[in-house]
Structure formats: C-alpha cells, structure tokens
Design an enzyme around this catalytic site. Structure first.
Site, PDB file in Angstrom:
ATOM      1  N   ARG A 125       0.025   5.756  -1.800  1.00 52.99           N
ATOM      2  CA  ARG A 125      -0.580   6.952  -1.181  1.00 52.99           C
ATOM      3  C   ARG A 125      -0.404   7.068   0.047  1.00 52.99           C
ATOM      4  NH1 ARG A 125      -6.355   6.506  -0.996  1.00 52.99           N
ATOM      5  NH2 ARG A 125      -6.957   4.390  -1.245  1.00 52.99           N
TER       6      ARG A 125
ATOM      7  N   GLY B 149       0.897  -1.212  -0.038  1.00 50.67           N
ATOM      8  CA  GLY B 149       0.131  -0.013  -0.039  1.00 50.67           C
ATOM      9  C   GLY B 149       0.890   1.328   0.051  1.00 50.67           C
TER      10      GLY B 149
ATOM     11  N   TYR C  21     -14.155  -1.554  10.851  1.00 43.64           N
ATOM     12  CA  TYR C  21     -12.605  -1.262  10.924  1.00 43.64           C
ATOM     13  C   TYR C  21     -12.063  -1.290  12.150  1.00 43.64           C
ATOM     14  CZ  TYR C  21      -8.466   1.692  10.170  1.00 43.64           C
ATOM     15  OH  TYR C  21      -7.176   2.257  10.190  1.00 43.64           O
TER      16      TYR C  21
END
Length: 159
Positions: free
Chosen positions: A17, A14, A158
């Site tokens: 960004r 990842g 999350y």
C-alpha cells in the site's frame, strides 16, 4: 557488468500500500521481476499481486517482519528461490508512524519505531548486499520522510 532489465529482481519492502504500492506498480510496468513484502495486510498484497500479474507482470508478495532478522533471511531465501536469482535492487520502503502525545509514548512504542524504521532497513541491506557484491551489481534505495526535518504533530518518536 550491466544487468539485463528482465533478469533483475527488485525487492520493495512495505509494498502492499501507499508509496510502496506505487513503486511496485512502476517497477512491474518497467519489466522488472518484483518481490514485495507486507507485514499483516495479506489480502491487500494478494490483490496487488493478482492485478499486476494479470497485466503481464512478474510479481510476488512475501510476508516479512522487517525488524526480525530471521524473518528477513527467510523471506530473502524464498524470494531468491521463487525467482531463481538474486535480489539486484532493494527498495527499503517499509516504515510505521504513530500519532501519540509525547508524554504518552511508551518504551515499547519507542523501541518499535526504531526497530521498524531504522533497524529494519539496516537488516535488509546487510542481508541483500552479499549477493550484490558477489554478482558485482546491485542497488539499494532508501525511502525516507521529510518528517525528520520539521516533525509532525504527535509524532516525536517518528521524527
């Protein structure tokens, strides 16, 4: 056995960004060979790669689905082949978040969150570790969120 900095290959999942991009930039500036992954933001990844290589870095982006073991195995093989070595530092950074009211979270939302945010780092670590053990050197860094300590609005799955 201490590795020479210029010989170390770092993988940042990842990395196109956000926090991952910052990690990629810092490692590149410090002289590491840096591989970083992206899921679907190829242009962002290629732009970062071009920028850092233009500044003297040794950086390459690779598409990878962190929750898919076959994709991880394939990407790791490509990385090792490209840099002609083994991944000595793995930074598990890739993650997703989704804002959704609790009563609107679907089974697919739940499973996707767990697969990407928990299973993904597990797979990457499990696949990178054998070379680290064989070469008697390696580091695995897991980037996490403080969101699990107090949660976030509309982010139950999350936290």
């Amino acid at each position: 056995m201490r590795m020479m900095l210029g010989n170390q290959i770092c993988l940042v999942t990842g990395g196109s960004r956000g926090i991952g991009k910052g990690i990629v930039k810092t490692l590149s500036e410090k002289g590491y060979k840096v591989a970083f992954t992206f899921n679907n933001k190829e242009q962002l990844a290629k732009d970062l790669e071009k920028q850092l290589n233009g500044n003297g870095g040794n950086v390459k982006s690779f598409q990878m689905l962190i929750e898919d073991r076959k994709s991880v195995v394939s990407a790791l093989a490509e990385i090792k082949n490209h840099f002609n070595g083994f991944i000595s530092v793995l930074v598990n950074n890739a993650a997703i978040a989704q804002e959704k009211p609790f009563d609107k979270i679907t089974d697919i939302d739940w499973k996707t969150m767990l697969k990407v945010n928990l299973q993904g780092p597990f797979i990457c670590s499990q696949e990178a570790l054998p070379d680290m053990i064989k070469n008697r050197w390696g580091r695995i860094v897991n980037i996490t969120s403080i969101g699990g300590q107090w949660g976030g609005f509309n982010q139950v799955h999350y936290a």
